[in-house]
Design a protein around this motif. Structure first.
Motif, mmCIF file in Angstrom:
data_model
loop_
_atom_site.group_PDB
_atom_site.id
_atom_site.type_symbol
_atom_site.label_atom_id
_atom_site.label_comp_id
_atom_site.label_asym_id
_atom_site.label_seq_id
_atom_site.Cartn_x
_atom_site.Cartn_y
_atom_site.Cartn_z
ATOM 1 N N TRP A 466 10.177 -54.770 -48.242
ATOM 2 C CA TRP A 466 9.862 -54.208 -49.555
ATOM 3 C C TRP A 466 9.975 -55.288 -50.625
ATOM 4 O O TRP A 466 10.462 -56.396 -50.343
ATOM 5 C CB TRP A 466 10.746 -53.008 -49.873
ATOM 6 C CG TRP A 466 12.195 -53.297 -50.146
ATOM 7 C CD1 TRP A 466 12.773 -53.410 -51.362
ATOM 8 C CD2 TRP A 466 13.245 -53.462 -49.187
ATOM 9 N NE1 TRP A 466 14.118 -53.644 -51.237
ATOM 10 C CE2 TRP A 466 14.434 -53.679 -49.901
ATOM 11 C CE3 TRP A 466 13.301 -53.472 -47.787
ATOM 12 C CZ2 TRP A 466 15.668 -53.895 -49.276
ATOM 13 C CZ3 TRP A 466 14.523 -53.696 -47.180
ATOM 14 C CH2 TRP A 466 15.684 -53.899 -47.913
ATOM 15 N N ALA A 467 9.486 -54.959 -51.810
ATOM 16 C CA ALA A 467 9.430 -55.974 -52.863
ATOM 17 C C ALA A 467 10.049 -55.455 -54.149
ATOM 18 O O ALA A 467 10.004 -54.264 -54.438
ATOM 19 C CB ALA A 467 7.975 -56.355 -53.125
ATOM 20 N N ASN A 468 10.641 -56.396 -54.885
ATOM 21 C CA ASN A 468 11.110 -56.123 -56.243
ATOM 22 C C ASN A 468 10.428 -57.140 -57.117
ATOM 23 O O ASN A 468 10.314 -58.300 -56.715
ATOM 24 C CB ASN A 468 12.611 -56.375 -56.337
ATOM 25 C CG ASN A 468 13.387 -55.086 -56.228
ATOM 26 O OD1 ASN A 468 12.793 -54.021 -56.413
ATOM 27 N ND2 ASN A 468 14.672 -55.178 -55.938
ATOM 28 N N SER A 469 10.027 -56.753 -58.302
ATOM 29 C CA SER A 469 9.367 -57.761 -59.120
ATOM 30 C C SER A 469 9.445 -57.410 -60.595
ATOM 31 O O SER A 469 9.445 -56.241 -60.958
ATOM 32 C CB SER A 469 7.916 -57.897 -58.683
ATOM 33 O OG SER A 469 7.351 -59.016 -59.318
ATOM 34 N N LYS A 470 9.536 -58.464 -61.402
ATOM 35 C CA LYS A 470 9.471 -58.307 -62.867
ATOM 36 C C LYS A 470 8.422 -59.282 -63.342
ATOM 37 O O LYS A 470 8.537 -60.487 -63.067
ATOM 38 C CB LYS A 470 10.822 -58.680 -63.500
ATOM 39 C CG LYS A 470 11.867 -57.601 -63.381
ATOM 40 C CD LYS A 470 12.095 -56.967 -64.760
ATOM 41 C CE LYS A 470 12.523 -55.506 -64.661
ATOM 42 N NZ LYS A 470 13.668 -55.303 -63.780
ATOM 43 N N PRO A 471 7.401 -58.824 -64.063
ATOM 44 C CA PRO A 471 6.380 -59.739 -64.563
ATOM 45 C C PRO A 471 7.031 -60.872 -65.363
ATOM 46 O O PRO A 471 7.941 -60.635 -66.156
ATOM 47 C CB PRO A 471 5.508 -58.856 -65.452
ATOM 48 C CG PRO A 471 5.681 -57.491 -64.890
ATOM 49 C CD PRO A 471 7.076 -57.435 -64.385
ATOM 50 N N ASN A 472 6.564 -62.087 -65.110
ATOM 51 C CA ASN A 472 7.038 -63.304 -65.784
ATOM 52 C C ASN A 472 8.480 -63.710 -65.433
ATOM 53 O O ASN A 472 8.973 -64.700 -65.951
ATOM 54 C CB ASN A 472 6.932 -63.193 -67.303
ATOM 55 C CG ASN A 472 5.485 -62.985 -67.724
ATOM 56 O OD1 ASN A 472 4.590 -63.591 -67.132
ATOM 57 N ND2 ASN A 472 5.265 -62.110 -68.688
ATOM 58 N N ILE A 473 9.140 -62.966 -64.610
ATOM 59 C CA ILE A 473 10.494 -63.354 -64.208
ATOM 60 C C ILE A 473 10.504 -63.762 -62.746
ATOM 61 O O ILE A 473 11.068 -64.783 -62.373
ATOM 62 C CB ILE A 473 11.512 -62.232 -64.494
ATOM 63 C CG1 ILE A 473 11.638 -62.088 -66.015
ATOM 64 C CG2 ILE A 473 12.860 -62.545 -63.850
ATOM 65 C CD1 ILE A 473 12.598 -61.063 -66.489
ATOM 66 N N GLY A 474 9.832 -62.964 -61.935
ATOM 67 C CA GLY A 474 9.756 -63.370 -60.541
ATOM 68 C C GLY A 474 9.710 -62.193 -59.580
ATOM 69 O O GLY A 474 9.851 -61.042 -59.978
ATOM 70 N N THR A 475 9.514 -62.547 -58.338
ATOM 71 C CA THR A 475 9.359 -61.530 -57.302
ATOM 72 C C THR A 475 10.389 -61.785 -56.213
ATOM 73 O O THR A 475 10.696 -62.939 -55.899
ATOM 74 C CB THR A 475 7.949 -61.627 -56.686
ATOM 75 O OG1 THR A 475 6.997 -61.476 -57.737
ATOM 76 C CG2 THR A 475 7.721 -60.570 -55.638
ATOM 77 N N THR A 476 10.937 -60.706 -55.670
ATOM 78 C CA THR A 476 11.841 -60.841 -54.532
ATOM 79 C C THR A 476 11.315 -59.964 -53.395
ATOM 80 O O THR A 476 11.026 -58.788 -53.604
ATOM 81 C CB THR A 476 13.262 -60.379 -54.896
ATOM 82 O OG1 THR A 476 13.620 -60.979 -56.133
ATOM 83 C CG2 THR A 476 14.241 -60.773 -53.823
ATOM 84 N N ILE A 477 11.169 -60.585 -52.235
ATOM 85 C CA ILE A 477 10.724 -59.827 -51.053
ATOM 86 C C ILE A 477 11.913 -59.724 -50.106
ATOM 87 O O ILE A 477 12.601 -60.725 -49.847
ATOM 88 C CB ILE A 477 9.567 -60.547 -50.340
ATOM 89 C CG1 ILE A 477 8.376 -60.778 -51.289
ATOM 90 C CG2 ILE A 477 9.146 -59.796 -49.082
ATOM 91 C CD1 ILE A 477 7.503 -59.589 -51.546
ATOM 92 N N TYR A 478 12.167 -58.516 -49.630
ATOM 93 C CA TYR A 478 13.268 -58.282 -48.690
ATOM 94 C C TYR A 478 12.693 -57.950 -47.324
ATOM 95 O O TYR A 478 11.786 -57.128 -47.215
ATOM 96 C CB TYR A 478 14.132 -57.101 -49.139
ATOM 97 C CG TYR A 478 14.781 -57.305 -50.487
ATOM 98 C CD1 TYR A 478 16.080 -57.789 -50.590
ATOM 99 C CD2 TYR A 478 14.097 -57.002 -51.653
ATOM 100 C CE1 TYR A 478 16.681 -57.970 -51.826
ATOM 101 C CE2 TYR A 478 14.690 -57.180 -52.895
ATOM 102 C CZ TYR A 478 15.977 -57.661 -52.983
ATOM 103 O OH TYR A 478 16.567 -57.843 -54.202
ATOM 104 N N ILE A 479 13.241 -58.576 -46.304
ATOM 105 C CA ILE A 479 12.853 -58.213 -44.934
ATOM 106 C C ILE A 479 14.126 -57.850 -44.193
ATOM 107 O O ILE A 479 15.080 -58.644 -44.165
ATOM 108 C CB ILE A 479 12.158 -59.389 -44.219
ATOM 109 C CG1 ILE A 479 10.853 -59.734 -44.943
ATOM 110 C CG2 ILE A 479 11.889 -59.050 -42.762
ATOM 111 C CD1 ILE A 479 10.142 -60.949 -44.370
ATOM 112 N N GLN A 480 14.141 -56.661 -43.657
ATOM 113 C CA GLN A 480 15.351 -56.193 -43.008
ATOM 114 C C GLN A 480 15.077 -55.919 -41.530
ATOM 115 O O GLN A 480 14.110 -55.236 -41.198
ATOM 116 C CB GLN A 480 15.824 -54.912 -43.690
ATOM 117 C CG GLN A 480 17.291 -54.657 -43.501
ATOM 118 C CD GLN A 480 17.783 -53.581 -44.448
ATOM 119 O OE1 GLN A 480 17.219 -52.503 -44.489
ATOM 120 N NE2 GLN A 480 18.833 -53.888 -45.193
ATOM 121 N N LEU A 481 15.929 -56.486 -40.672
ATOM 122 C CA LEU A 481 15.761 -56.274 -39.226
ATOM 123 C C LEU A 481 17.055 -55.729 -38.645
ATOM 124 O O LEU A 481 18.139 -55.976 -39.161
ATOM 125 C CB LEU A 481 15.440 -57.597 -38.529
ATOM 126 C CG LEU A 481 14.108 -58.261 -38.900
ATOM 127 C CD1 LEU A 481 14.024 -59.643 -38.260
ATOM 128 C CD2 LEU A 481 12.941 -57.397 -38.448
#
Ligand code: ATP
Ligand code: MG
Length: 494
Positions: A466-481
């Motif tokens: 899944w992804a978290n994101s804030k325009p102009n701040i950045g994006t974080t992608i999480y991968i969980q196994l």
């Protein structure tokens, strides 16, 4: 024969049977009350009500009446009176003769001291010659005739018959009771019939209508559940079937729409590089590439377009194989720490080239084992890191990769400080062909398959992305196994 008719018939026959029982009980009761069947038949004859005497008794009474009119003094003759009384006794009746206030003759049948008071007064007009009276609990009917003796004294002759109070009660109550019973029976039957048809026939009608609607392809209705009985359960099953049908119908329509969209997207994405290639080749053919330098430029462009087409077709192929579950997963137990460190090693050159500051933060202690398809998981990481680099058009580029692990789950976090994803686009970035900036402009490069493929792969591992994101701040992608326990790792290795 319809169920309604069948029920109507069964209710009617139940009614008739009950009626029969009532009649049977009533007649048994009457026979018990009156003594015999004959009297049961007589009990409602007009004769019985008007004239309480038997036929024989009546004719004796008429004889005495005649005597009273023509030879009244004979009605003082005790011998004659006793004779009449004897005849009346055979009819279970008795005789009483009165002269003024004194009794001339009283039949032995009665033994009633109060009889004298109970008898009606003298009435020469003989207005009412038949009636009834009772002495305490005993019930009598009589016929009387008033006359005058030759000396002018008033005389009365009574023929009296005792009647069973039981029979009298029966006579009075039985018709009313029977009517009441039959009435109750009819009403109860009607109510029951209505109740059953309501809880049975109506839902069945509804079911039939619904089935017809479904046959005509209309699934968008709701069957109201009215009861919890068997019919209600049937309706419930029917309703859930309709629901399923509707859902699968919608799914099919959705699939159809998806397929159309897919074809149009593929055509579009393939056409752009193809048009380019065609244009440059035409340029060469028409002699536009006149110098060797120009020729080299053209050929290089054609090559890069062909490469990007190749990449697109490759991605498309992989995506569709994953989508159709036709891409086999070759699972191996690996340490995710090793895996990430290897991947980072491969990325390092690219990161340096693009002047991206890089953080690697391993928050897990010791090895964290998981069962993964190495090639596919690498592809996922490459797609995610690719995006981070591709959509980072700011100064001070920064990419952080963090590994976290608890007993159950391993989480890989890819955090960039790029342009971010607009809020409304965020829920869609894992859909195929989806790109946050919708103009399908090949200058940004992507076809919108990278994250869709990543999700297919992680789904295939039973994990989450899944992804978290804030325009102009950045994006974080999480991968969980899923993390393997020590035991499982042992099994996996062995
Ligand atoms: N790190 C990121 N920063 C900003 N936007 C992102 C990032 N990752 C994904 N996106 C947005 O999500 C969209 C979908 O990403 P995805 O990787 O699926 O497609 P793509 O990068 O456009 O194409 P492809 O990966 O197939 O070459 C991107 O077009 C982009 O708009
Ligand atoms: Mg991408």
């Amino acid at each position: 024969m319809s169920i309604r008719l069948k029920m109507l018939l069964s209710f009617t026959s139940m009614f008739l049977i009950s009626l029969l029982f009532i009649l049977l009980t009533a007649s048994l009761y009457t026979i018990a009350a009156t003594g015999d069947l004959q009297s049961f038949r007589d009990i409602y004859k007009v004769h019985y009500q008007v004239n309480p005497l038997t036929e024989q008794g009546e004719s004796i009474f008429q004889e005495m009446k005649f005597l009273a009119k023509n030879d009244p003094d004979a009605l003082q003759n005790k011998v004659l009176l006793r004779e009449y009384d004897m005849k009346l006794r055979a009819e279970k009746s008795g005789l009483y003769v009165r002269r003024e206030d004194s009794q001339i003759f009283e039949s032995l049948t009665f033994h009633q001291p109060e009889l004298k008071q109970a008898l009606p007064a003298y009435d020469l007009n003989n207005y009412q010659i038949r009636s009834t009276f009772n002495i305490s609990e005993r019930f009598y009917a009589y016929a009387k005739f008033d006359f005058q003796y030759s000396d002018g004294k008033r005389g009365s002759v009574f023929v009296i018959r005792e009647r069973s109070p039981f029979a009298e009660l029966t006579r009075k109550l039985l018709p009313m009771m029977s009517l009441l019973l039959i009435g109750v029976l009819i009403i109860a039957n009607l109510l029951l019939f209505r109740w059953i048809t309501r809880s049975f026939i109506k839902p069945l009608h509804q079911l039939r209508n619904s089935a017809e609607q479904i046959k005509e392809g209309n699934l968008a209705f709701k069957l109201e559940l009215s009861s919890n009985d068997e019919v209600g359960q049937l309706s419930g099953a029917f309703e859930s079937m309709r629901n399923q049908l509707q859902q699968s119908n919608e799914l099919r329509q959705q699939d159809e729409a998806n397929r159309k969209e897919l074809i149009s997207n593929i055509s579009h994405d393939l056409r752009t590089p193809l048009t380019n290639i065609k244009g440059y080749i035409e340029g060469i053919r028409d002699g536009v590439a006149s110098t060797p330098e120009k020729m080299e430029t053209y050929v290089n462009i054609i090559h890069s377009k062909a490469v990007s087409m190749d990449k697109l077709v490759d991605e498309l192929f992989l995506y569709s194989k994953l989508d159709l579950n036709q891409e086999p997963f070759l699972f191996k137990v690996v340490d995710i720490v090793d895996f990430l460190e290897d991947s980072i090693e491969e990325l390092r050159y690219d990161l340096e080239d693009k002047q991206v500051a890089f953080d690697w933060d391993n928050q897990a202690t010791g090895p964290v084992m998981a069962s993964v398809d190495l090639d596919k998981l690498k592809r996922t990481v490459v797609n995610v890191v690719d995006n981070a680099l591709k959509y980072m058009d700011n100064e001070n580029k920064r990419l952080g990769i963090t590994l976290q692990a608890d007993l159950e789950w391993i989480t890989m976090v890819f955090k960039d400080n790029g342009r971010g994803i607009p809020e409304e686009a965020l829920p869609h970035v894992f859909e195929r062909f989806y790109r946050a900036e919708q103009s399908r402009n090949s200058s940004t490069g992507g076809s919108g398959l990278g994250l869709a493929i990543a999700r297919q792969i992680i789904d295939g591992h039973g994990g989450f992305i899944w992804a978290n994101s804030k325009p102009n701040i950045g994006t974080t992608i999480y991968i969980q196994l899923k993390r393997l326990t020590n035991e499982e790792t042992g099994n996996g290795n062995g």
